[in-house]
Design an enzyme around this catalytic site. Structure first.
Site, short mmCIF file in Angstrom:
data_model
loop_
_atom_site.label_atom_id
_atom_site.label_comp_id
_atom_site.label_asym_id
_atom_site.label_seq_id
_atom_site.Cartn_x
_atom_site.Cartn_y
_atom_site.Cartn_z
N ASP A 1 -16.87 11.72 -22.64
CA ASP A 1 -17.73 12.45 -21.71
C ASP A 1 -19.08 11.78 -21.51
O ASP A 1 -19.72 11.95 -20.47
CB ASP A 1 -17.95 13.88 -22.23
CG ASP A 1 -16.66 14.68 -22.27
OD1 ASP A 1 -15.91 14.64 -21.28
OD2 ASP A 1 -16.39 15.33 -23.30
N ASP B 1 -21.48 18.20 -33.82
CA ASP B 1 -21.36 17.07 -32.89
C ASP B 1 -22.15 15.86 -33.39
O ASP B 1 -21.64 14.73 -33.40
CB ASP B 1 -21.85 17.50 -31.52
CG ASP B 1 -21.40 16.55 -30.42
OD1 ASP B 1 -20.64 15.61 -30.73
OD2 ASP B 1 -21.81 16.74 -29.27
#
Length: 654
Positions: free
Chosen positions: A247, A344
């Protein structure tokens, strides 16, 4: 035998054919791209026969078939030498077809013509594998007549694949097909677990060549390289930009487009994503939108590549995020604070595991669960969407853990940004190819390059076939050719490529252009009375645009690419570790809202403001860490265009 082997080798060495790569002549305006990306007309009934005929096989001594083409599939029934009472494998769904081409024999005495389809069916274990099938048009006495019949079938099939209308009673000829689109592929060669370039070379490039698409390719080399490129890109020369990575690379591309003076035109450029990173959330949403079952790893890449080959754009909402310093960036995915952003960023050291890094990071995060005090304010949506509780849960994706690559030897270079370089894989860094490059990519063999299906599927014959010279773009002749790497310097990019020359002072900071945030007062000023404010201790806060937070995490199962909403999810303090784990396990099926967890909250909004009151923490935008402090964001509905495949294509897999 030696002659046959030599002929096959010559076939693989046939020169590149010119792929002009346009949907029409002249510069590509937004109007041209909009027409090309427009939804197709209403489909015909799936069972309505469009074409029917009898064909031989390749080689000629094989069986004969009756073929029937409908809007959804190619139906195949063997006629001779022994008719099939119950056809086996006689249905080729168009959802599994990447493209087709017409061919001719290299034997001067053969008057037959051939057409070949390229498919990616699922094997016994569920994984896709490449297979080809070649049919012999030999019903007429002359080659010209047989070629016209082969081209009629290939043209009809290509029109169906690209969502183009077929004439009701008119003649089906290659003139119906527009010139192929020209795509710019941006590849992060170190994406995910270091497999991005290998997967691109072995799977992506062959597939889009089979689809007859024209493309040029460049590998990113550093942080914000993609952003620099698109900031100066000549948009009229391209019909789409496709990132082959996670992404993060698409985040750079979209922010580069929105940082141009002509951002209103630039943001309409269709963008696509082919997942080769560790975070493939948008690809997971595209996969679901296309009707495929949840997938990970190579299977997800092949699904998204099939959808890209079909073409078709969809409006994409973009979220404008203003940070504490006043800088602004644009998000297509998510803004996270608390547990999600902690996992993350802290799982970066496990990036070699691919998407499994998030599983390991979640386990470690649960062991040291933190709470954060903050204030969340949002402007509720004018019309609330349907309840976030899904009518039924989604199936889980298959595990990616079996796709572990061989370890790559280390490479001596400085660490790069996470969205540009993830693993030190020792691969060359070729520049974008120019037209007529002398070093073409390896050519696909006609009947191979991948496993063949057993039975009547095409194989090598005594008289090898060659591409029909009258076709515009036979598979295996990509325009993109890779130059040798340029040592220690910027890549040499020819002016004809339509790309800007990289400059050291190219802007890579926050966006200064883009649409105004008319719903947001300045940070630090009071909010309007129609906003809702929540204050307290939170475990996490997530603002998400599409349905997926990861390839196998459906955080907002009801979300759409163009619903104009930012979906706010939060978990308040007081939740146990076991309950939080159950939430994330249920999120794999999109059923977490049906658990009845009292700490889980949800709201659909047009804009929001987040004010962390805990002095330390992590904030991320699209998985990238940003400055910590108050931020606010506004959704801008449908200002982008995402390549997702035609609407309703394909149907939900059985």
């Amino acid at each position: 035998m030696n002659g046959h082997l030599e002929a096959e080798e010559q076939q693989d060495q046939r020169p590149d054919q010119e792929l002009t790569g346009s949907w029409g002549h002249g510069p590509r305006s937004t109007l041209v791209r909009a027409k090309a990306m427009a939804p197709p007309p209403p489909p015909l009934a799936a069972s309505t026969p469009l074409l029917h005929g009898e064909f031989g096989s390749y080689p000629a001594r094989g069986p004969r078939f009756a073929l029937t083409l409908t809007s959804q599939a190619l139906h195949i029934q063997r006629l001779r030498p022994k008719p099939e009472a119950r056809p086996r494998g006689g249905l080729v769904p168009l959802a599994e077809v990447s493209g087709c081409c017409t061919l001719r024999s290299r034997s001067p005495s053969d008057s037959a013509a051939y057409f070949c389809i390229y498919t990616y069916p699922r094997g016994r274990r569920g994984a896709r594998r490449r297979a080809t099938r070649t049919f012999r048009a030999d019903g007429a006495a002359t080659y010209e007549e047989n070629r016209a019949e082969a081209q009629r079938w290939a043209t009809a099939l290509t029109c169906l694949l690209r969502g183009l209308p077929l004439p009701g009673d008119g003649e089906i000829t290659p003139d119906l097909l527009p010139r192929p689109p020209r795509l710019l592929l941006l590849v992060n060669p170190f994406g995910g677990r270091g497999l991005a370039w290998q997967w691109c070379k072995n799977h992506v490039l062959p597939m889009i060549s089979e689809a007859g698409l024209s493309f040029n390719l460049i590998q990113t080399e550093r942080q914000n390289h993609a952003r620099e490129l698109v900031q100066g890109l000549s948009l009229s020369e391209w019909d789409g930009i496709v990132t082959v990575s996670g992404d993060g690379l698409l985040h750079e591309v979209l922010n580069g487009l929105l940082d141009r003076p002509d951002w209103e035109e630039a943001v309409k450029m269709p963008v696509g994503i082919l997942p080769c990173g560790s975070g493939n959330a948008l690809a997971g949403a595209v996969n679901q939108h296309g009707g495929f079952e949840p997938a990970l790893g190579l299977d997800l890449l092949l699904n998204c590549s099939l959808l890209l080959c079909r073409g078709g754009g969809h409006p994409l909402d973009l979220l404008s995020v203003t940070l504490a310093s006043g800088s602004r960036c644009f998000s297509f995915l998510s803004v996270a604070w608390g547990f999600v952003s902690d996992v993350d960023i802290q799982s970066e050291r496990f990036r070699a595991l691919g998407s499994a890094r998030f599983t390991l990071g979640t386990v470690l995060g649960l062991a040291t669960l933190h709470t954060y005090r903050g204030r969340l304010s949002y402007l509720p949506a004018t019309v609330e969407p349907a309840s976030p509780t899904p009518a039924h849960s989604l199936p889980r994706a298959k595990s990616e853990l079996t796709l572990t690559p061989d370890p790559a030897p280390p490479m001596a270079h400085s660490p790069l940004h996470r969205s540009v370089s993830d693993l030190p894989l020792p691969l060359p860094q070729p520049a974008l190819a120019s037209p007529g490059s002398p070093e073409p990519l390896p050519i696909l063999s006609l009947n191979g390059g991948g496993p063949e299906l057993a039975g009547d599927w095409g194989g090598a014959g005594d008289a090898p076939l060659s591409p029909d010279p009258l076709l515009s773009s036979p598979p295996g002749s990509p325009k993109a050719a890779l130059h040798s790497p340029v040592s220690e310097g910027a890549p040499v990019i020819p002016p004809s490529s339509g790309l800007p020359l990289p400059t050291p002072d190219a802007r890579v900071g926050a966006s200064t252009c883009g649409p105004p945030d008319h719903l947001l007062p300045p940070l630090g000023t009071p909010l309007p009375p129609d906003w809702v404010t929540l204050e307290g201790d939170f475990v996490l806060m997530l603002a998400i645009s599409p349905s997926h937070l990861g390839a196998d995490l459906v955080a907002a199962p009801h979300a759409r690419f163009d619903d104009g909403l930012v979906h706010l999810c939060w978990v308040r303090s007081g939740i146990s570790r076991a309950a939080l784990l159950r939430l994330f396990l249920a999120m794999e099926r999109g059923s977490h809202f049906s658990l009845g967890c009292p700490q889980l909250g949800y709201a659909a909004a047009r804009a929001f403001r987040l004010e962390p009151l805990t002095p330390r923490g992590v904030l991320t935008v699209d998985g990238e860490q940003v400055e910590y402090g108050p931020l606010q964001a506004q959704m801008h509905p449908g200002i982008g265009t995402l390549l997702t495949g035609p609407p309703g294509c394909p149907g939900r897999e059985p």
